[in-house]
Design an enzyme around this catalytic site. Structure first.
Site, PDB file in Angstrom:
ATOM      1  N   VAL A 196       0.026 107.585  76.888  1.00 37.41           N
ATOM      2  CA  VAL A 196      -0.759 108.536  77.686  1.00 37.41           C
ATOM      3  C   VAL A 196       0.084 109.705  78.197  1.00 37.41           C
ATOM      4  O   VAL A 196      -0.347 110.868  78.117  1.00 37.41           O
ATOM      5  CB  VAL A 196      -1.537 107.808  78.817  1.00 37.41           C
ATOM      6  CG1 VAL A 196      -0.611 107.191  79.840  1.00 37.41           C
ATOM      7  CG2 VAL A 196      -2.515 108.739  79.479  1.00 37.41           C
ATOM      8  N   ASP A 222      -9.267  97.937  77.319  1.00 35.79           N
ATOM      9  CA  ASP A 222      -8.274  98.713  78.062  1.00 35.79           C
ATOM     10  C   ASP A 222      -8.268  98.172  79.494  1.00 35.79           C
ATOM     11  O   ASP A 222      -9.306  98.189  80.152  1.00 35.79           O
ATOM     12  CB  ASP A 222      -8.712 100.187  78.047  1.00 35.79           C
ATOM     13  CG  ASP A 222      -7.598 101.116  78.436  1.00 35.79           C
ATOM     14  OD1 ASP A 222      -6.441 100.685  78.366  1.00 35.79           O
ATOM     15  OD2 ASP A 222      -7.900 102.268  78.791  1.00 35.79           O
ATOM     16  N   THR A 266     -10.986 106.932  85.555  1.00 33.08           N
ATOM     17  CA  THR A 266     -10.765 106.287  86.854  1.00 33.08           C
ATOM     18  C   THR A 266      -9.842 105.064  86.721  1.00 33.08           C
ATOM     19  O   THR A 266      -9.536 104.416  87.734  1.00 33.08           O
ATOM     20  CB  THR A 266     -12.095 105.828  87.480  1.00 33.08           C
ATOM     21  OG1 THR A 266     -12.783 105.046  86.497  1.00 33.08           O
ATOM     22  CG2 THR A 266     -12.956 107.011  87.888  1.00 33.08           C
ATOM     23  N   GLN A 267      -9.425 104.750  85.466  1.00 27.72           N
ATOM     24  CA  GLN A 267      -8.490 103.626  85.292  1.00 27.72           C
ATOM     25  C   GLN A 267      -7.227 103.939  86.088  1.00 27.72           C
ATOM     26  O   GLN A 267      -6.664 105.013  85.973  1.00 27.72           O
ATOM     27  CB  GLN A 267      -8.074 103.443  83.816  1.00 27.72           C
ATOM     28  CG  GLN A 267      -9.189 103.337  82.807  1.00 27.72           C
ATOM     29  CD  GLN A 267      -9.526 104.687  82.203  1.00 27.72           C
ATOM     30  OE1 GLN A 267      -9.800 105.653  82.911  1.00 27.72           O
ATOM     31  NE2 GLN A 267      -9.555 104.764  80.884  1.00 27.72           N
ATOM     32  N   ARG A 310      -5.114  94.025  70.782  1.00 31.90           N
ATOM     33  CA  ARG A 310      -3.720  94.261  71.202  1.00 31.90           C
ATOM     34  C   ARG A 310      -2.937  92.962  71.341  1.00 31.90           C
ATOM     35  O   ARG A 310      -1.845  92.945  71.904  1.00 31.90           O
ATOM     36  CB  ARG A 310      -3.721  95.005  72.543  1.00 31.90           C
ATOM     37  CG  ARG A 310      -4.529  96.266  72.476  1.00 31.90           C
ATOM     38  CD  ARG A 310      -4.696  96.907  73.814  1.00 31.90           C
ATOM     39  NE  ARG A 310      -3.427  97.438  74.283  1.00 31.90           N
ATOM     40  CZ  ARG A 310      -3.306  98.171  75.368  1.00 31.90           C
ATOM     41  NH1 ARG A 310      -4.350  98.474  76.086  1.00 31.90           N
ATOM     42  NH2 ARG A 310      -2.136  98.611  75.751  1.00 31.90           N
ATOM     43  N   TYR A 345       0.941  92.236  70.431  1.00 31.54           N
ATOM     44  CA  TYR A 345       1.990  92.630  71.382  1.00 31.54           C
ATOM     45  C   TYR A 345       1.978  91.719  72.607  1.00 31.54           C
ATOM     46  O   TYR A 345       2.995  91.141  72.967  1.00 31.54           O
ATOM     47  CB  TYR A 345       1.759  94.086  71.783  1.00 31.54           C
ATOM     48  CG  TYR A 345       2.821  94.681  72.677  1.00 31.54           C
ATOM     49  CD1 TYR A 345       4.118  94.879  72.225  1.00 31.54           C
ATOM     50  CD2 TYR A 345       2.513  95.079  73.978  1.00 31.54           C
ATOM     51  CE1 TYR A 345       5.089  95.451  73.046  1.00 31.54           C
ATOM     52  CE2 TYR A 345       3.478  95.651  74.797  1.00 31.54           C
ATOM     53  CZ  TYR A 345       4.766  95.838  74.331  1.00 31.54           C
ATOM     54  OH  TYR A 345       5.712  96.401  75.141  1.00 31.54           O
ATOM     55  N   SER A 359       2.992 111.046  77.012  1.00 29.68           N
ATOM     56  CA  SER A 359       3.414 111.970  75.949  1.00 29.68           C
ATOM     57  C   SER A 359       2.209 112.716  75.386  1.00 29.68           C
ATOM     58  O   SER A 359       2.268 113.927  75.140  1.00 29.68           O
ATOM     59  CB  SER A 359       4.159 111.220  74.843  1.00 29.68           C
ATOM     60  OG  SER A 359       3.535 110.003  74.557  1.00 29.68           O
ATOM     61  N   ARG A 373      -3.514  98.183  86.701  1.00 26.14           N
ATOM     62  CA  ARG A 373      -2.223  97.508  86.468  1.00 26.14           C
ATOM     63  C   ARG A 373      -1.261  98.067  87.500  1.00 26.14           C
ATOM     64  O   ARG A 373      -1.066  99.275  87.573  1.00 26.14           O
ATOM     65  CB  ARG A 373      -1.771  97.844  85.047  1.00 26.14           C
ATOM     66  CG  ARG A 373      -0.640  97.043  84.477  1.00 26.14           C
ATOM     67  CD  ARG A 373      -0.994  95.627  84.102  1.00 26.14           C
ATOM     68  NE  ARG A 373      -1.815  95.374  82.933  1.00 26.14           N
ATOM     69  CZ  ARG A 373      -1.571  95.792  81.710  1.00 26.14           C
ATOM     70  NH1 ARG A 373      -0.550  96.555  81.449  1.00 26.14           N
ATOM     71  NH2 ARG A 373      -2.357  95.468  80.713  1.00 26.14           N
TER      72      ARG A 373
HETATM   73  N1  LIG Z   1       8.095 101.984  77.503  1.00 25.32           N
HETATM   74  C1  LIG Z   1       7.302 101.155  78.130  1.00 25.32           C
HETATM   75  O1  LIG Z   1       6.356 101.585  78.791  1.00 25.32           O
HETATM   76  C2  LIG Z   1       7.530  99.664  78.081  1.00 25.32           C
HETATM   77  C3  LIG Z   1       6.779  98.847  78.937  1.00 25.32           C
HETATM   78  C4  LIG Z   1       6.959  97.472  78.874  1.00 25.32           C
HETATM   79  C5  LIG Z   1       7.879  96.929  78.020  1.00 25.32           C
HETATM   80  N2  LIG Z   1       8.596  97.735  77.206  1.00 25.32           N
HETATM   81  C6  LIG Z   1       9.519  97.103  76.260  1.00 25.32           C
HETATM   82  O2  LIG Z   1      10.797  97.712  76.343  1.00 25.32           O
HETATM   83  C7  LIG Z   1      11.369  97.768  75.042  1.00 25.32           C
HETATM   84  C8  LIG Z   1      11.771  99.194  74.720  1.00 25.32           C
HETATM   85  O3  LIG Z   1      10.625 100.030  74.801  1.00 25.32           O
HETATM   86  P1  LIG Z   1      10.691 101.580  74.448  1.00 25.32           P
HETATM   87  O4  LIG Z   1       9.665 102.263  75.239  1.00 25.32           O
HETATM   88  O5  LIG Z   1      12.097 102.045  74.513  1.00 25.32           O
HETATM   89  O6  LIG Z   1      10.184 101.527  72.947  1.00 25.32           O
HETATM   90  P2  LIG Z   1      10.613 102.401  71.687  1.00 25.32           P
HETATM   91  O7  LIG Z   1       9.574 102.182  70.649  1.00 25.32           O
HETATM   92  O8  LIG Z   1      10.956 103.799  72.106  1.00 25.32           O
HETATM   93  O9  LIG Z   1      11.973 101.703  71.244  1.00 25.32           O
HETATM   94  C9  LIG Z   1      11.993 100.469  70.559  1.00 25.32           C
HETATM   95  C10 LIG Z   1      13.191 100.474  69.634  1.00 25.32           C
HETATM   96  O10 LIG Z   1      13.209  99.233  68.908  1.00 25.32           O
HETATM   97  C11 LIG Z   1      13.456  99.486  67.530  1.00 25.32           C
HETATM   98  N3  LIG Z   1      12.884  98.372  66.770  1.00 25.32           N
HETATM   99  C12 LIG Z   1      11.573  98.042  66.641  1.00 25.32           C
HETATM  100  N4  LIG Z   1      11.447  96.928  65.886  1.00 25.32           N
HETATM  101  C13 LIG Z   1      12.709  96.548  65.560  1.00 25.32           C
HETATM  102  C14 LIG Z   1      13.242  95.463  64.809  1.00 25.32           C
HETATM  103  N5  LIG Z   1      12.439  94.544  64.222  1.00 25.32           N
HETATM  104  N6  LIG Z   1      14.595  95.371  64.655  1.00 25.32           N
HETATM  105  C15 LIG Z   1      15.424  96.295  65.214  1.00 25.32           C
HETATM  106  N7  LIG Z   1      14.965  97.341  65.938  1.00 25.32           N
HETATM  107  C16 LIG Z   1      13.635  97.453  66.115  1.00 25.32           C
HETATM  108  C17 LIG Z   1      12.781 100.833  67.277  1.00 25.32           C
HETATM  109  O11 LIG Z   1      13.254 101.496  66.125  1.00 25.32           O
HETATM  110  C18 LIG Z   1      13.111 101.585  68.572  1.00 25.32           C
HETATM  111  O12 LIG Z   1      14.357 102.246  68.493  1.00 25.32           O
HETATM  112  C19 LIG Z   1      10.345  97.168  74.079  1.00 25.32           C
HETATM  113  O13 LIG Z   1      10.665  95.822  73.849  1.00 25.32           O
HETATM  114  C20 LIG Z   1       9.053  97.280  74.829  1.00 25.32           C
HETATM  115  O14 LIG Z   1       8.143  96.269  74.450  1.00 25.32           O
HETATM  116  C21 LIG Z   1       8.438  99.097  77.215  1.00 25.32           C
END
Ligand SMILES: NC(=O)c1ccc[n+]([C@@H]2O[C@H](COP(=O)([O-])OP(=O)(O)OC[C@H]3O[C@@H](n4cnc5c(N)ncnc54)[C@H](O)[C@@H]3O)[C@@H](O)[C@H]2O)c1
Length: 314
Positions: free
Chosen positions: A190, A276, A211-212, A145, A148, A192, A280
């Site tokens: 998880v 995993d 248990t995580q 992972r 990311y 969805s 957190r």
């Molecule tokens: N949802 C979570 O649990 C969570 C937790 C921590 C951080 N984040 C961060 O928050 C942000 C939004 O998360 P989310 O859950 O809405 O994700 P999501 O996947 O639903 O939305 C991400 C959006 O970014 C767009 N995208 C991806 N790559 C792109 C690119 N290169 N150029 C333009 N658009 C691009 C996708 O099409 C999508 O619409 C992300 O940066 C994610 O890393 C989310």
């Protein structure tokens, strides 16, 4: 555009968090430009806004430079679900690193405030629990992972480099696991996944013993935290945790989903996923102090609203 509104760019505005954020900003009287490549997002998420004159959409990949006149930038573009990260890790790295640099260049040229959607994944498999912002994390740079985790860590570094070297006005949010309506039903995250399995009456699959321990933040709470952080004092850059500290095991989450859906699905345990994190949990003392922010939506309420959404789109 309303007289008092700002011109605000939201990258990733077609995704889960971005689409809710765009709605809040437009309702607040701002003019919003959503930039998205629609890799994981969809225009269905923006249905309520598409006819609004204060909302524009630009199909664009943030790995390419962008020239726009804006006052604030929320950089949310990045696939958040592990399946997308495994499918194309190179794209994830380009988006997290090159994309962040492009948006920082734009912020520098436009003299705009820029907020980065970083993640609790920067803490990796934490040796400190709960995780305060001062914890540096425990991440495997070559793990499955890492595209990311390390991409987001590099982006944090880029934000502070532009701030220190060029005076860019930055805000860094470390978002914890966020769920809610408009999650992609098949993204394998998880919440969805378990809701879809329960609604379909198929086995509820849990990796490992269940248990995580995890915390789950409802999307409205996350959006409120991001907006408050953007509006915080100039000299406060973060990083700042945005997460719900209430912890639940995966087994408890599954039981609540079974109860709220009225499903008779069985819970089935599968082999644990490599690396995993075992636990957190957000330490949100700083968010309380600096923003007066804390989550308002309980897991049961948030799950209920999310289940209703999934029922409506099945
Ligand atoms: N949802 C979570 O649990 C969570 C937790 C921590 C951080 N984040 C961060 O928050 C942000 C939004 O998360 P989310 O859950 O809405 O994700 P999501 O996947 O639903 O939305 C991400 C959006 O970014 C767009 N995208 C991806 N790559 C792109 C690119 N290169 N150029 C333009 N658009 C691009 C996708 O099409 C999508 O619409 C992300 O940066 C994610 O890393 C989310």
């Amino acid at each position: 555009m309303s007289a008092s509104g700002k011109r605000i760019l939201v990258t990733g505005g077609a995704g889960l968090i971005g689409s809710h954020l765009c709605e809040r900003l437009v309702a607040h009287g701002d003019e919003v430009l959503c930039v998205d490549n629609f890799f994981t997002g969809t225009d269905k998420n923006m249905r309520a806004l598409l006819q609004n004159p204060d909302f524009k959409v630009l199909r664009h990949d943030i790995t390419a430079p962008l020239h726009e006149r804006v006052e604030e930038i929320y950089n949310l573009a990045c696939p958040a679900a592990p399946i997308h990260q495994r499918f194309d890790p190179v794209r994830v790295l380009k988006t997290t690193i090159n994309g962040a640099m492009n948006m920082l260049e734009l912020a520098m040229r436009a003299d705009a405030r820029i907020l980065q959607a970083s993640t609790s994944e920067v803490y990796g498999d934490p040796a400190v629990h709960p995780q305060p912002e001062s914890y540096w994390g425990h991440v495997n740079p070559v793990g499955p992972r890492s595209c990311y985790d390390e991409g987001k860590r590099a982006a944090e570094s880029a934000f502070f480099a532009y701030h220190r070297q060029h005076g860019v006005k930055i805000k860094l949010a470390r978002i914890f696991n966020t769920y809610g309506p408009r999650m992609h039903p098949e993204d394998g995250r998880v919440v969805s996944k378990l809701i879809m399995q329960a609604l379909d009456g198929s086995p509820i699959t849990i990796y490992g013993t269940g248990t995580q321990r995890r915390s789950y933040t409802y999307v409205d709470d996350t959006v409120e935290g991001l907006m408050r952080l953007m509006g915080s004092a100039d000299d406060f850059c973060g990083p700042l945790n945005i997460g719900n500290p209430a912890e639940f095991t995966l087994g408890e989450l599954a039981e609540i989903i079974l109860e709220l859906t009225g499903s008779r699905s069985e819970i089935v345990h599968l082999p644990a996923v490599a690396e995993d994190p075992k636990q957190r949990q957000a330490d949100i003392a700083l968010a309380r102090e600096k923003l007066g922010w804390s989550p308002q939506v309980t897991l049961r309420d948030g799950l209920w609203r999310t289940i209703e959404y999934f029922r409506s789109v099945r």
